[in-house]
Write a protein that holds these residues in place. Structure first.
Motif, PDB file in Angstrom:
ATOM      1  N   SER A 118     -16.883   8.945  -0.023  1.00 50.30           N
ATOM      2  CA  SER A 118     -17.485   7.734  -0.582  1.00 50.30           C
ATOM      3  C   SER A 118     -18.068   6.851   0.510  1.00 50.30           C
ATOM      4  O   SER A 118     -19.182   6.326   0.377  1.00 50.30           O
ATOM      5  CB  SER A 118     -16.435   6.958  -1.381  1.00 50.30           C
ATOM      6  OG  SER A 118     -16.988   5.768  -1.919  1.00 50.30           O
ATOM      7  N   ALA A 119     -17.328   6.690   1.613  1.00 50.48           N
ATOM      8  CA  ALA A 119     -17.812   5.863   2.717  1.00 50.48           C
ATOM      9  C   ALA A 119     -19.080   6.462   3.335  1.00 50.48           C
ATOM     10  O   ALA A 119     -20.006   5.737   3.708  1.00 50.48           O
ATOM     11  CB  ALA A 119     -16.723   5.713   3.785  1.00 50.48           C
ATOM     12  N   ALA A 179      -6.875  12.249  -1.236  1.00 51.98           N
ATOM     13  CA  ALA A 179      -7.350  10.870  -1.428  1.00 51.98           C
ATOM     14  C   ALA A 179      -8.096  10.383  -0.196  1.00 51.98           C
ATOM     15  O   ALA A 179      -9.136   9.721  -0.311  1.00 51.98           O
ATOM     16  CB  ALA A 179      -6.181   9.949  -1.745  1.00 51.98           C
ATOM     17  N   ARG A 180      -7.579  10.696   0.995  1.00 51.92           N
ATOM     18  CA  ARG A 180      -8.262  10.272   2.237  1.00 51.92           C
ATOM     19  C   ARG A 180      -9.624  10.928   2.353  1.00 51.92           C
ATOM     20  O   ARG A 180     -10.605  10.306   2.790  1.00 51.92           O
ATOM     21  CB  ARG A 180      -7.395  10.601   3.452  1.00 51.92           C
ATOM     22  CG  ARG A 180      -6.141   9.755   3.568  1.00 51.92           C
ATOM     23  CD  ARG A 180      -5.511   9.876   4.945  1.00 51.92           C
ATOM     24  NE  ARG A 180      -5.118  11.247   5.245  1.00 51.92           N
ATOM     25  CZ  ARG A 180      -3.934  11.760   4.962  1.00 51.92           C
ATOM     26  NH1 ARG A 180      -3.009  11.003   4.361  1.00 51.92           N
ATOM     27  NH2 ARG A 180      -3.641  13.016   5.258  1.00 51.92           N
ATOM     28  N   ASP A 188       0.836  -1.203   0.000  1.00 50.42           N
ATOM     29  CA  ASP A 188       0.000   0.000   0.000  1.00 50.42           C
ATOM     30  C   ASP A 188       0.867   1.248   0.000  1.00 50.42           C
ATOM     31  O   ASP A 188       1.827   1.362   0.782  1.00 50.42           O
ATOM     32  CB  ASP A 188      -0.905   0.017   1.235  1.00 50.42           C
ATOM     33  CG  ASP A 188      -1.996  -1.035   1.158  1.00 50.42           C
ATOM     34  OD1 ASP A 188      -2.331  -1.429   0.029  1.00 50.42           O
ATOM     35  OD2 ASP A 188      -2.490  -1.460   2.218  1.00 50.42           O
ATOM     36  N   GLN A 209     -22.005   5.582   1.151  1.00 50.46           N
ATOM     37  CA  GLN A 209     -22.404   4.182   1.331  1.00 50.46           C
ATOM     38  C   GLN A 209     -23.221   4.006   2.617  1.00 50.46           C
ATOM     39  O   GLN A 209     -24.182   3.236   2.638  1.00 50.46           O
ATOM     40  CB  GLN A 209     -21.163   3.288   1.372  1.00 50.46           C
ATOM     41  CG  GLN A 209     -20.394   3.238   0.057  1.00 50.46           C
ATOM     42  CD  GLN A 209     -19.139   2.398   0.156  1.00 50.46           C
ATOM     43  OE1 GLN A 209     -19.134   1.341   0.749  1.00 50.46           O
ATOM     44  NE2 GLN A 209     -18.055   2.887  -0.410  1.00 50.46           N
ATOM     45  N   LEU A 240      -1.391   7.634   1.242  1.00 49.14           N
ATOM     46  CA  LEU A 240      -2.459   8.395   0.603  1.00 49.14           C
ATOM     47  C   LEU A 240      -2.325   9.875   0.934  1.00 49.14           C
ATOM     48  O   LEU A 240      -2.007  10.252   2.065  1.00 49.14           O
ATOM     49  CB  LEU A 240      -3.830   7.889   1.071  1.00 49.14           C
ATOM     50  CG  LEU A 240      -4.198   6.444   0.727  1.00 49.14           C
ATOM     51  CD1 LEU A 240      -5.550   6.089   1.324  1.00 49.14           C
ATOM     52  CD2 LEU A 240      -4.217   6.243  -0.782  1.00 49.14           C
ATOM     53  N   ILE A 249     -12.083   9.175   0.053  1.00 51.20           N
ATOM     54  CA  ILE A 249     -12.521   7.898   0.625  1.00 51.20           C
ATOM     55  C   ILE A 249     -13.586   8.131   1.679  1.00 51.20           C
ATOM     56  O   ILE A 249     -14.592   7.406   1.753  1.00 51.20           O
ATOM     57  CB  ILE A 249     -11.318   7.141   1.220  1.00 51.20           C
ATOM     58  CG1 ILE A 249     -10.410   6.660   0.092  1.00 51.20           C
ATOM     59  CG2 ILE A 249     -11.791   5.958   2.072  1.00 51.20           C
ATOM     60  CD1 ILE A 249      -9.127   6.009   0.572  1.00 51.20           C
ATOM     61  N   GLU A 250     -13.421   9.153   2.508  1.00 56.18           N
ATOM     62  CA  GLU A 250     -14.424   9.462   3.539  1.00 56.18           C
ATOM     63  C   GLU A 250     -15.750   9.873   2.917  1.00 56.18           C
ATOM     64  O   GLU A 250     -16.820   9.489   3.397  1.00 56.18           O
ATOM     65  CB  GLU A 250     -13.899  10.573   4.458  1.00 56.18           C
ATOM     66  CG  GLU A 250     -12.874  10.102   5.474  1.00 56.18           C
ATOM     67  CD  GLU A 250     -13.443   9.029   6.389  1.00 56.18           C
ATOM     68  OE1 GLU A 250     -14.585   9.187   6.865  1.00 56.18           O
ATOM     69  OE2 GLU A 250     -12.759   8.012   6.603  1.00 56.18           O
TER      70      GLU A 250
END
Length: 288
Positions: free
Chosen positions: A47-48, A40-41, A33, A51, A36, A44-45
């Protein structure tokens, strides 16, 4: 006595190379890995969060589990004994589908209905093995939209039939109701409202509710169409009295936001049990 001593790093290397993995891959930066960036982090938050924002599904008129399209990522549980039937919107043209770990899943497309408006695409999804317990992303591409779902394999359990409600459907219904109301105001014709009721009935509206209680504002009718519940009050009542609506779920009552359309409350769910409260009086609504 001379003993053979194997250096730990040499031993580890021997084990790694004996695994059959190419050395270039084992020591490549792409095999670990990468750090990030803050951007990018944050992505991701975001997107999460989307969801997690999925609203609770509700039961449709034909027993389907209905998810509201675009509000979070629905989760669908499938098994070998309970394949999932995901129905797209009628008239929608299917283009393609992508599922994670494709080798572990069976995905088939079929259709029901006839004609441009009655034609409906169904995707039948099931894990290939009873031992598989994966959780993967599912993307469905059509001429109108892209569906993003999460599919979970769990043997012996499943959501057998899945469908969607769409924001534009509610907007179109409200626009049609406003047209009817405008005609009613111009013509002073109760028959116009009767025509609207008949049209809703022909579109699978269900009147299976009991309304109990004594109040001057007691609803005259309650019905649903598999996506929404309509609570119709006596004419003019809501101009001076707007009862609070509490929905019963899991032995608790929750305040529900509804839209007021003329003499009606419109709720974006099929209500099973609810209570209207105003001026110390209560009216109970129960789905039969």
């Amino acid at each position: 006595m001379i003993r053979n001593v194997v250096v730990p790093s040499v031993m580890a290397s021997a084990l790694l190379f004996s695994s059959g993995v190419p050395a270039a891959q084992l020591f490549s930066p792409d095999s670990v890995d990468q750090p990030l960036s803050a951007k990018a982090r944050n992505a991701i938050e975001v997107s999460a969060g989307w969801q997690r924002d999925a609203t609770s599904p509700y039961r449709g008129a034909d027993g389907r589990v209905i998810h509201q399209y675009g509000l979070g990522q629905p989760e669908v549980v499938c098994s070998t004994s309970f394949p999932c039937d995901i129905a797209l919107r009628k008239g929608e043209i299917f283009h393609d589908v992508f599922i994670g770990k494709k080798s572990q899943w069976n995905v088939q497309a079929t259709t029901s209905g006839q004609g441009r408006r009655g034609h409906q695409v169904h995707l039948i999804i099931a894990p290939r093995s009873t031992a598989y317990r994966g959780r993967v992303a599912l993307m469905i591409f059509t001429n109108e939209r892209t569906y993003h779902l999460k599919v979970i394999a769990r043997e012996g359990q499943g959501t057998h039939a899945i469908g969607f409600s769409y924001p534009e459907d509610a907007s179109q219904q409200l626009e049609r109701l406003r047209d009817y109301q405008s005609q009613f105001e111009r013509q002073d014709g109760a028959a116009v409202i009767d025509d609207w009721r008949k049209e809703r009935t022909s579109a699978d509206v269900t009147h299976g509710y009991t309304v109990e209680g004594m109040a001057s504002w007691k609803p005259r009718a309650v019905y649903e169409d598999g996506r929404q519940t309509y609570i119709e009050f006596p004419k003019g009542v809501l101009a001076s009295n707007a009862p609070a609506l509490l929905v019963q779920a899991s032995n608790k009552q929750y305040a529900v936001t509804s839209r007021r359309v003329g003499d009606k409350y419109v709720v974006d769910a099929v209500i099973e049990e609810a209570t209207l409260i105003s001026g110390g009086r209560k009216v109970k609504i129960t789905k039969q």
